[in-house]
Scaffold this motif. Sequence first.
Motif, PDB file in Angstrom:
ATOM      1  N   GLU A  52       0.841  -1.192   0.000  1.00 13.26           N
ATOM      2  CA  GLU A  52       0.000   0.000   0.000  1.00 13.26           C
ATOM      3  C   GLU A  52       0.875   1.239   0.000  1.00 13.26           C
ATOM      4  O   GLU A  52       1.859   1.304   0.737  1.00 13.26           O
ATOM      5  CB  GLU A  52      -0.883  -0.023   1.248  1.00 13.26           C
ATOM      6  CG  GLU A  52      -1.750   1.188   1.441  1.00 13.26           C
ATOM      7  CD  GLU A  52      -2.562   1.087   2.725  1.00 13.26           C
ATOM      8  OE1 GLU A  52      -3.768   1.287   2.653  1.00 13.26           O
ATOM      9  OE2 GLU A  52      -1.972   0.801   3.795  1.00 13.26           O
ATOM     10  N   GLU A  54       0.577   5.567   0.201  1.00  8.27           N
ATOM     11  CA  GLU A  54      -0.299   6.710   0.469  1.00  8.27           C
ATOM     12  C   GLU A  54       0.493   7.997   0.373  1.00  8.27           C
ATOM     13  O   GLU A  54       1.664   8.041   0.745  1.00  8.27           O
ATOM     14  CB  GLU A  54      -0.885   6.651   1.885  1.00  8.27           C
ATOM     15  CG  GLU A  54      -1.912   5.599   2.097  1.00  8.27           C
ATOM     16  CD  GLU A  54      -2.475   5.608   3.506  1.00  8.27           C
ATOM     17  OE1 GLU A  54      -3.426   4.861   3.730  1.00  8.27           O
ATOM     18  OE2 GLU A  54      -1.961   6.328   4.397  1.00  8.27           O
ATOM     19  N   ALA A  66      -3.831   0.340  -2.825  1.00  5.45           N
ATOM     20  CA  ALA A  66      -3.365  -0.908  -2.213  1.00  5.45           C
ATOM     21  C   ALA A  66      -3.563  -2.058  -3.194  1.00  5.45           C
ATOM     22  O   ALA A  66      -4.598  -2.134  -3.866  1.00  5.45           O
ATOM     23  CB  ALA A  66      -4.132  -1.183  -0.924  1.00  5.45           C
TER      24      ALA A  66
END
Length: 156
Positions: A52, A54, A66
């Motif tokens: 994942e 971000e 993800a």
Amino acid sequence: MSKLFLLCFLFVSSCLSADELQNKDTWQLQTSLYTKHYHDDGTLNNHQNLVEIEYHREDNYLMGAALFNNSYRQFSQYMYIGKLWRPIDSFQYLHIKLTGGLLHGYRGEHKDVIPMNGEGIAPVIVPTIGLSNEHLVSEVALFGKDCFLITAGLRF
């Protein structure tokens, strides 16, 4: 559980002052450590192999993606936006995060496991609670009545 112990050790050993947790743009890269299905009959996948990434803006809004193997061993993707809060001023390491986005990958006989999974894409909301400092992060993501997932990663 040794991964969890190692994560806790690294987190405690690298804790920074609250001043260093000031809002700034950051990236976060995480992987899954542990998954627990609440009603597992032994056939569900507890090894998501999640990756994942971000991007966190200075105002605590975020966006991410993800890639993982879902509970039925199907390659899946989640693209989302969200917001992060630090609810306790005296303990800035604690955060709460809420993301919402589109989930793809539940197909075939498992298509209906996810509500509103039209054409294989479903809207989802994922609440998360975690600990983070300037360099490390660990979170517990809650997936409704089905399971929870523990992640760990790096912030940069």
